[in-house]
Scaffold this motif. Structure first.
Motif, PDB file in Angstrom:
ATOM      1  N   SER A 180     -11.474 -19.293  16.874  1.00 40.04           N
ATOM      2  CA  SER A 180     -10.154 -19.907  16.952  1.00 40.04           C
ATOM      3  C   SER A 180      -9.269 -19.408  15.816  1.00 40.04           C
ATOM      4  O   SER A 180      -8.041 -19.438  15.920  1.00 40.04           O
ATOM      5  N   GLY A 181      -9.897 -18.972  14.692  1.00 41.94           N
ATOM      6  CA  GLY A 181      -9.153 -18.376  13.588  1.00 41.94           C
ATOM      7  C   GLY A 181      -8.925 -19.282  12.403  1.00 41.94           C
ATOM      8  O   GLY A 181      -8.181 -18.923  11.480  1.00 41.94           O
ATOM      9  N   THR A 182      -9.565 -20.453  12.359  1.00 38.87           N
ATOM     10  CA  THR A 182      -9.379 -21.395  11.258  1.00 38.87           C
ATOM     11  C   THR A 182     -10.279 -21.040  10.081  1.00 38.87           C
ATOM     12  O   THR A 182     -11.464 -20.737  10.278  1.00 38.87           O
ATOM     13  N   ALA A 240      -2.639 -16.623  13.508  1.00 35.27           N
ATOM     14  CA  ALA A 240      -1.437 -16.030  14.097  1.00 35.27           C
ATOM     15  C   ALA A 240      -1.666 -15.807  15.590  1.00 35.27           C
ATOM     16  O   ALA A 240      -2.591 -15.101  15.991  1.00 35.27           O
ATOM     17  N   ALA A 241      -0.824 -16.416  16.417  1.00 36.24           N
ATOM     18  CA  ALA A 241      -1.073 -16.444  17.858  1.00 36.24           C
ATOM     19  C   ALA A 241      -0.967 -15.072  18.512  1.00 36.24           C
ATOM     20  O   ALA A 241      -1.642 -14.794  19.494  1.00 36.24           O
ATOM     21  N   ASP A 242      -0.089 -14.216  17.986  1.00 36.09           N
ATOM     22  CA  ASP A 242       0.200 -12.962  18.678  1.00 36.09           C
ATOM     23  C   ASP A 242      -0.548 -11.777  18.095  1.00 36.09           C
ATOM     24  O   ASP A 242      -0.179 -10.627  18.313  1.00 36.09           O
ATOM     25  N   VAL A 243      -1.623 -12.015  17.331  1.00 40.47           N
ATOM     26  CA  VAL A 243      -2.392 -10.930  16.712  1.00 40.47           C
ATOM     27  C   VAL A 243      -3.856 -11.049  17.121  1.00 40.47           C
ATOM     28  O   VAL A 243      -4.422 -12.143  17.145  1.00 40.47           O
ATOM     29  N   ASN A 244      -4.441  -9.897  17.446  1.00 37.32           N
ATOM     30  CA  ASN A 244      -5.849  -9.833  17.811  1.00 37.32           C
ATOM     31  C   ASN A 244      -6.631  -9.327  16.596  1.00 37.32           C
ATOM     32  O   ASN A 244      -6.334  -8.270  16.056  1.00 37.32           O
ATOM     33  N   GLN A 272      -3.484 -15.538  21.357  1.00 38.71           N
ATOM     34  CA  GLN A 272      -3.364 -16.861  21.968  1.00 38.71           C
ATOM     35  C   GLN A 272      -2.034 -16.976  22.701  1.00 38.71           C
ATOM     36  O   GLN A 272      -1.015 -16.456  22.259  1.00 38.71           O
ATOM     37  N   THR A 273      -2.078 -17.653  23.823  1.00 34.54           N
ATOM     38  CA  THR A 273      -0.873 -17.820  24.630  1.00 34.54           C
ATOM     39  C   THR A 273      -0.851 -19.223  25.222  1.00 34.54           C
ATOM     40  O   THR A 273      -1.905 -19.804  25.494  1.00 34.54           O
TER      41      THR A 273
END
Length: 488
Positions: A180-182, A240-244, A272-273
């Motif tokens: 999730s990136g946390t 950051a939602a728009d970065v892989n 993420q979208t």
């Protein structure tokens, strides 16, 4: 008269064939209690462990062990009306050095509630083939209990283990983990050794190589006789939602062990979208009421290697992707007909996988089994033919209930040929999906497959997937090249 004799012989054979446990349930109170080894194997000569059962198997007196895993040898007490704990002793004789193995427990124990105890043999070093371990029951705290069974066919007061040749292999238990990136998020995975391992033979400092795309800590968290477990802890914010973001962890060759399955683990924080869970597009491509539900596809391929590309039909078992209740994409799949929330099953609203419901078997994801000849198709040799999460859906505008885009979830697939040689395929791809008719859904996409040894880089292939029959044949693609079948 012949019929009477036949019935008598049949009854006699059933009595003589009874195990001690069966005899203990008879009404004949004169049958004495007994203690015996109860080592059972399945049709593949693999040991059965509790709670595995076999109603037809009889205990064996000898077993050839070809694994470094802890060997478990059950001992069973057949007795009625047990009022106190019964203890028993045993001996083990072997030509192996005392340091080569460990045996536990020192004393066996039985109660009315627990009629079976288990001798566990842990191996600390490799052996010379044909060495043996000989076990004997030597004593019991209640002298009225007989050592050995009540029939001559399977006495069971002795048990011999012959040590055969061991083929040691290892693999990762998964090929992809989503984050999730946390900061502080943790994920767990294992290095598995199907035939066990010797700790001193595995150089953990050199077991992995890394292609890192973010900061994390990797720590060993546990081990068993056939695995080592690890935990990855995320040390930076990837929200950051728009970065892989992605990291690849790769198994490295160990001197005494061969890689036998997944060799690469992709750890990824995907883009993420915003999507409306109510759209649930994945549900159109699986049916949980049918364990053998198939999606139907078309693949532009030169399967005959005659230089002519054509659409070839294929099928694969399609399944939902099970997730935790608190997963952001979770949608209730079943309450299992109970009000207990712990029994609820949740599925990812946007993902499907391809996997066989039959133990040890695989399916044909993306028609890949037709891409190859001489491929191994069992799950242990080619785990890549079962894909837990294969395709992800993105409804148009986040809310469309009839169309959107699809992505082949990037990951590594491991397949092998019938000689045991492994091939790692990196897959990805993209396309679209739409509702064709009231009950007919279609995906159209391009699959990208990368393997330097097989293709010298990346090849692409065109696909349609439908949730049912009744679709129209796709138009030919005269300007598109296609893949040919490769003999592995």
């Amino acid at each position: 008269m012949k019929a009477t004799k036949l019935l008598f012989l049949l009854a006699l054979s059933l009595i003589l064939g009874c195990t001690d446990d069966e005899l203990s349930n008879q009404q004949n109170q004169d049958i004495p209690a007994s203690l015996r080894f109860n080592f059972l194997v399945n049709s593949n000569d693999e040991p059965l462990e509790y709670p595995e059962l076999s109603g037809s198997a009889l205990p064996v007196a000898t077993y050839e062990n070809r694994s470094l895993r802890t060997l478990k040898i059950p001992v069973v007490l057949s007795a009625r009306g047990l009022d106190e704990t019964i203890t028993a002793t045993y001996s083990v004789n072997s030509g192996l050095p005392d340091t080569a193995y460990e045996v536990q427990p020192e004393e066996l124990s039985f109660t009315a509630a627990q009629a079976t105890d288990t001798i566990e043999v842990r191996f600390n070093q490799r052996w010379t083939a044909r060495e043996t371990l000989d076990f004997s029951l030597t004593g019991v705290s209640d002298p009225s209990i007989q050592l050995g069974a009540l029939n001559d066919a399977t006495v069971g007061d002795h048990f011999e283990v012959t040590l055969g040749e061991v083929n040691t292999t290892y693999q990762l238990n998964m090929s992809r983990i989503d984050l999730s990136g946390t900061v502080g998020e943790t994920v767990d995975f294992r290095v598995e050794f199907p035939n066990g391992y010797i700790e001193d033979e595995v150089d953990e400092a050199a077991i992995f190589s890394f292609l890192n795309g973010f900061e994390y800590t990797l720590a060993r968290t546990g081990q068993g006789s056939d695995y080592i477990s690890y935990r990855l802890t995320l040390n930076e914010d990837l929200s950051a939602a728009d970065v892989n973001f992605q990291t690849i962890i790769t198994l490295q060759q160990q001197p005494a062990y061969n890689i036998s399955g997944n060799a690469n683990l992709l750890v990824i924080k995907p883009i993420q979208t915003d999507r409306d869970l109510a759209t649930n597009p994945a549900s159109h491509f699986y049916d949980t009421s049918n364990p053998f539900y198939l999606v139907r596809g078309e693949n532009w391929i030169d399967h005959d290697n005659d230089g002519a590309c054509s659409w070839r039909s294929w099928t694969a078992f399609a399944v939902p992707v099970e997730v935790a209740a608190d997963h952001p994409n979770a949608i209730l799949g079943s309450d299992n007909a109970t009000p207990d929330p712990a029994a609820d099953v949740y599925y990812d609203a946007y993902r499907i996988g391809f996997s066989s419901s039959l133990a040890g078997r695989t399916t044909n994801p993306f028609n890949l089994q037709r891409w190859f000849a001489n491929e191994a198709t069992d799950a242990s040799a080619s785990p890549g033919f079962n894909i837990e999460a294969a395709i992800e859906f993105y409804p148009e505008g986040g809310t469309s209930t009839t169309q959107g885009s699809v992505a082949v979830i990037p990951q590594f697939l491991t397949i092998s040929n019938r000689d045991g040689e492994l091939f790692e395929l990196a897959i990805s791809g993209s396309g679209s999906y739409r509702q064709v008719a009231e009950t007919l859904w279609e995906m159209k996409f391009e699959l990208r497959v990368t393997n330097d040894a097989l293709y010298g880089g990346t090849v692409t292939s065109e696909y349609y997937i439908y949730n049912d029959r009744g679709y129209e044949d796709p138009a030919d693609l005269p300007d598109n090249s296609c893949v040919e079948e490769i003999t592995l």
